[in-house]
Scaffold this motif. Structure first.
Motif, PDB file in Angstrom:
ATOM      1  N   MET A 127      32.154  60.658  15.004  1.00 37.68           N
ATOM      2  CA  MET A 127      30.824  61.179  15.331  1.00 37.68           C
ATOM      3  C   MET A 127      29.945  61.256  14.084  1.00 37.68           C
ATOM      4  O   MET A 127      28.732  61.128  14.142  1.00 37.68           O
ATOM      5  CB  MET A 127      31.001  62.569  15.939  1.00 37.68           C
ATOM      6  CG  MET A 127      29.778  63.154  16.566  1.00 37.68           C
ATOM      7  SD  MET A 127      29.447  62.405  18.157  1.00 37.68           S
ATOM      8  CE  MET A 127      27.826  63.075  18.474  1.00 37.68           C
ATOM      9  N   ASN A 128      30.597  61.492  12.966  1.00 32.80           N
ATOM     10  CA  ASN A 128      29.880  61.652  11.699  1.00 32.80           C
ATOM     11  C   ASN A 128      29.421  60.323  11.112  1.00 32.80           C
ATOM     12  O   ASN A 128      28.741  60.283  10.085  1.00 32.80           O
ATOM     13  CB  ASN A 128      30.790  62.388  10.704  1.00 32.80           C
ATOM     14  CG  ASN A 128      30.026  63.115   9.644  1.00 32.80           C
ATOM     15  OD1 ASN A 128      29.562  62.514   8.682  1.00 32.80           O
ATOM     16  ND2 ASN A 128      29.876  64.405   9.780  1.00 32.80           N
ATOM     17  N   GLN A 129      29.779  59.229  11.747  1.00 37.68           N
ATOM     18  CA  GLN A 129      29.420  57.872  11.317  1.00 37.68           C
ATOM     19  C   GLN A 129      29.695  57.622   9.834  1.00 37.68           C
ATOM     20  O   GLN A 129      28.782  57.263   9.083  1.00 37.68           O
ATOM     21  CB  GLN A 129      27.941  57.603  11.588  1.00 37.68           C
ATOM     22  CG  GLN A 129      27.604  57.680  13.051  1.00 37.68           C
ATOM     23  CD  GLN A 129      26.124  57.607  13.307  1.00 37.68           C
ATOM     24  OE1 GLN A 129      25.323  58.129  12.538  1.00 37.68           O
ATOM     25  NE2 GLN A 129      25.746  56.959  14.385  1.00 37.68           N
ATOM     26  N   GLN A 180      29.303  67.728  18.771  1.00 32.72           N
ATOM     27  CA  GLN A 180      27.869  67.803  18.474  1.00 32.72           C
ATOM     28  C   GLN A 180      27.617  68.204  17.023  1.00 32.72           C
ATOM     29  O   GLN A 180      26.790  67.617  16.337  1.00 32.72           O
ATOM     30  CB  GLN A 180      27.199  68.825  19.396  1.00 32.72           C
ATOM     31  CG  GLN A 180      27.023  68.317  20.812  1.00 32.72           C
ATOM     32  CD  GLN A 180      26.452  69.380  21.721  1.00 32.72           C
ATOM     33  OE1 GLN A 180      26.691  70.566  21.530  1.00 32.72           O
ATOM     34  NE2 GLN A 180      25.697  68.958  22.711  1.00 32.72           N
ATOM     35  N   ILE A 181      28.344  69.227  16.571  1.00 32.77           N
ATOM     36  CA  ILE A 181      28.058  69.743  15.231  1.00 32.77           C
ATOM     37  C   ILE A 181      28.573  68.784  14.158  1.00 32.77           C
ATOM     38  O   ILE A 181      28.285  68.935  12.978  1.00 32.77           O
ATOM     39  CB  ILE A 181      28.624  71.174  15.065  1.00 32.77           C
ATOM     40  CG1 ILE A 181      27.976  71.901  13.884  1.00 32.77           C
ATOM     41  CG2 ILE A 181      30.124  71.180  14.937  1.00 32.77           C
ATOM     42  CD1 ILE A 181      26.482  72.019  13.944  1.00 32.77           C
ATOM     43  N   SER A 182      29.317  67.766  14.578  1.00 32.99           N
ATOM     44  CA  SER A 182      29.825  66.795  13.616  1.00 32.99           C
ATOM     45  C   SER A 182      28.879  65.623  13.381  1.00 32.99           C
ATOM     46  O   SER A 182      29.250  64.655  12.733  1.00 32.99           O
ATOM     47  CB  SER A 182      31.181  66.255  14.094  1.00 32.99           C
ATOM     48  OG  SER A 182      32.092  67.301  14.227  1.00 32.99           O
ATOM     49  N   VAL A 183      27.653  65.709  13.894  1.00 34.97           N
ATOM     50  CA  VAL A 183      26.681  64.634  13.630  1.00 34.97           C
ATOM     51  C   VAL A 183      26.456  64.512  12.118  1.00 34.97           C
ATOM     52  O   VAL A 183      26.719  65.450  11.383  1.00 34.97           O
ATOM     53  CB  VAL A 183      25.317  64.920  14.315  1.00 34.97           C
ATOM     54  CG1 VAL A 183      25.444  64.869  15.807  1.00 34.97           C
ATOM     55  CG2 VAL A 183      24.756  66.259  13.863  1.00 34.97           C
ATOM     56  N   PRO A 184      25.997  63.353  11.663  1.00 35.90           N
ATOM     57  CA  PRO A 184      25.752  63.214  10.225  1.00 35.90           C
ATOM     58  C   PRO A 184      24.711  64.243   9.740  1.00 35.90           C
ATOM     59  O   PRO A 184      23.730  64.498  10.430  1.00 35.90           O
ATOM     60  CB  PRO A 184      25.197  61.793  10.088  1.00 35.90           C
ATOM     61  CG  PRO A 184      25.528  61.105  11.345  1.00 35.90           C
ATOM     62  CD  PRO A 184      25.681  62.129  12.400  1.00 35.90           C
ATOM     63  N   HIS A 185      24.955  64.819   8.597  1.00 37.78           N
ATOM     64  CA  HIS A 185      24.046  65.851   8.093  1.00 37.78           C
ATOM     65  C   HIS A 185      23.241  65.399   6.882  1.00 37.78           C
ATOM     66  O   HIS A 185      22.573  66.204   6.250  1.00 37.78           O
ATOM     67  CB  HIS A 185      24.837  67.107   7.725  1.00 37.78           C
ATOM     68  CG  HIS A 185      25.422  67.796   8.906  1.00 37.78           C
ATOM     69  ND1 HIS A 185      24.782  68.805   9.575  1.00 37.78           N
ATOM     70  CD2 HIS A 185      26.574  67.588   9.577  1.00 37.78           C
ATOM     71  CE1 HIS A 185      25.525  69.201  10.589  1.00 37.78           C
ATOM     72  NE2 HIS A 185      26.616  68.481  10.619  1.00 37.78           N
ATOM     73  N   ALA A 186      23.344  64.112   6.562  1.00 35.40           N
ATOM     74  CA  ALA A 186      22.739  63.638   5.319  1.00 35.40           C
ATOM     75  C   ALA A 186      21.233  63.861   5.292  1.00 35.40           C
ATOM     76  O   ALA A 186      20.677  64.279   4.286  1.00 35.40           O
ATOM     77  CB  ALA A 186      23.053  62.159   5.130  1.00 35.40           C
TER      78      ALA A 186
END
Lengths: 246, 343
Positions: free
Chosen positions: A160-162, A100-106
């Motif tokens: 996950m981070n796409q 979950q925490i590895s979703v993209p953060h951009a």
């Protein structure tokens, strides 16, 4: 136009010239290999690309943008991600939380930091955990997984981070032969299905020859040779410096 | 439903306690303060893994800011300086206004300080962060002892609690209970959000978190702001309860409050929601028992307790429970066949 373009990149630590005018190109959508003896500067080059340390000379362009002056998280948010040689996961969190925490953060806004993850994130995390074969362990603490499973989890987190591009530092080191086949298969699928460009450091020649379309070989901080797997395998300089005679 | 029932029972017990045992009102007020201490420390030290010995800075800051606002709103500086406690007490309405404004001001000051200090100190990691924050608390005490405007080394008297607001003990007991409850609920909500996972990720591997593109600096600063916010309010309330602020012994009391915060969180279980609450309760009760039954040896007993905690319960009560019964915390293998059922 290549996705990643490293031009004349040099990096020294004190008197040790770890990278000496290295140039390489990674075209979009391909799998590129990076090989060379221990201490030849592969990981240093990775670290330079992802912003761990500034380069002494040369340029690094990602998507046509100069990134050699950016910080690690900024480069990661552009979509250029790396995995570590010593596997790194969040050990005291469950596999699902790791995902979950590895979703993209951009595009993360301030208010978004205090919201829960939407259902899509949960579904995506489950789907990727299934893809890497860890679905049944998803509620376990990541630190309790075996080394090989942690490698798979780290790979899942990267997916996950796409990212547009993934730098993998020895994805099969310390993994048993059966699981290695699974990893090769998943890397190929990540490339084909998710469209992620890969740059892979690997010592296992069977893996890299199988995986990469183009291979760069470093030795003593210099670029020794580059070409298709067959060319590299038969290049006398590479055989002398690294592969040895069979 | 189960959770709501549990929380309701705890709330009823907490509200009834000072009425049933009026002689323990001040003790209970201190207990709620200890809970706030442990919870706010754990947000940074436990959940985020940044072992801070300087959180007491925000407590002392809140204490001074609240007292100064209360004083400057209603009293003449010169007069207050010389006559202090013998001045007329404020009307209840003024007292409450001064206190509310003071607490609001101290919370704002704490957040601003956390942003400014955090931008520098939160770049340090591990032992370096711990040492630096230790210095922060000590320096604050020394600096406060040198500023005449806040009473310098001879301390600052806070406004006397007025008649007409009921019993002082009951008033502060409920005020601190409310603060502890709000702190707990806010942290509980934060830990279930993206923020909670992000600071856990920073705790487990900050380099990895950076490499994954997390806004680590932003998350760390927010965590410290949250911690400072509640600590400053706690400080402001305690200043009025104690009635006198000594720069080193009450406000920036690193050797007592500053260390206790850490101990209570460790005792209950670092990085868990209930751990700090349990730890604070056990610690406060044991400490009071030592004071009552081992008087003269209370510091020795407390020291021995600290050693026992660190040696035998490094994981704390909740940490021990989680390692012993992982199933109860949801850490179990699920078969693929369960997939439909669990979603």
């Amino acid at each position: 136009m290549s996705l990643l373009q490293v031009k004349d990149c040099s990096k020294s630590f004190g008197g040790v010239l770890a990278n000496d005018h290295i140039s390489l190109e990674v075209p979009e959508g391909q799998i590129i290999g990076l090989i060379g003896p221990n201490g030849s500067g592969k990981t240093t080059l990775f670290n330079s690309v992802v912003g761990y340390h500034p380069v002494d000379a040369g340029t690094i362009e990602f998507k046509g943008q100069e990134i050699s002056h950016l910080q690690v998280p900024q480069i990661a948010r552009l979509g250029l991600l790396r995995t570590f040689q010593q596997t790194r996961i969040y050990g005291k969190m469950t596999c699902v939380q790791n995902m979950q925490i590895s979703v993209p953060h951009a595009s993360e806004r301030l208010a978004e930091m205090f919201t829960s993850f939407p259902a899509e994130v949960q579904e995506k995390a489950d789907a990727i955990l299934e893809f890497v074969g860890l679905y049944s362990k998803r509620r376990l603490l990541a630190g309790d997984l075996s080394f090989g499973q942690q490698k798979l989890l780290e790979f899942g987190m990267a997916l996950m981070n796409q990212p547009r591009m993934l730098l993998l530092d020895e994805p099969t080191a310390g993994i048993n032969p059966t699981l290695i086949n699974g990893i090769i298969d998943r890397l190929k699928r990540a490339n084909a299905e998710f469209g992620i460009t890969l740059l892979v450091i690997e010592h296992n020649m069977r893996v890299i020859m199988n995986l990469a379309e183009h291979i760069y070989c470093l030795a003593h901080g210099k670029l020794l040779a580059d070409g298709a797997p067959d060319v590299i395998r038969n290049d006398q300089r590479v055989i002398d410096a690294y592969l040895g005679a069979h | 439903m189960n959770v709501i029932l549990k929380y309701t029972l705890i709330a009823i017990a907490a509200l009834a306690a000072p009425l049933l045992f009026p002689e323990y009102q001040i003790q209970l007020a201190w207990l709620w303060l200890m809970v706030v201490f442990a919870l706010t420390w754990d947000a940074v030290g436990g959940q985020m893994g940044y072992n801070s010995f300087g959180n007491v800075f925000y407590f002392g800051l809140g204490m001074y800011v609240t007292a100064v606002v209360q004083r400057d709103l209603y009293y003449d500086f010169e007069e207050y300086e010389t006559l202090a406690g013998s001045l007329d007490t404020l009307p209840p309405a003024d007292y409450l206004t001064g206190m509310s404004l003071g607490l609001a001001a101290s919370a704002v000051c704490a957040v601003l300080c956390a942003i400014v200090l955090g931008s520098g100190i939160l770049r340090l990691r591990g032992h370096y962060f711990a040492i630096c924050t230790l210095g922060l608390g000590i320096a604050a005490g020394e600096i406060a002892a040198g500023i005449d405007y806040i009473g310098a080394g001879s301390g600052l008297v806070t406004p006397v609690f007025p008649d007409g607001l009921g019993e002082k003990g009951l008033f502060f007991c409920y005020l601190l209970l409310a603060l502890a409850a709000v702190t707990f609920l806010v942290l509980r909500w934060l830990y279930t959000s993206r923020f909670g996972l992000a600071i856990n990720a920073i705790r487990d591997d900050e380099d990895k978190a950076e490499a994954m593109g997390l806004h680590t600096t932003r998350y760390k600063t927010i965590a410290w702001c949250v911690s400072g916010f509640f600590l400053a309010i706690a400080g402001g309330i305690m200043g009025d309860l104690i009635g006198f602020i000594d720069p080193v012994d009450t406000a920036f009391a690193g050797a007592t409050f500053g260390v206790w915060m850490v101990l209570m969180a460790i005792l209950g279980g670092k990085g868990t929601l209930w751990g700090p609450v349990i730890g604070a309760t056990i610690f406060h009760v044991t400490q009071e028992i030592f004071w009552t039954f081992l008087f003269g040896w209370q510091r020795v007993a407390l020291g021995a307790l600290i050693v026992i905690i660190v040696v035998f319960f490094p994981q704390g009560v909740m940490g021990f429970a989680r390692a012993r019964w992982p199933d109860r915390f949801g850490h179990r293998v699920e078969s693929v066949a369960d997939k439909g059922a669990t979603q």
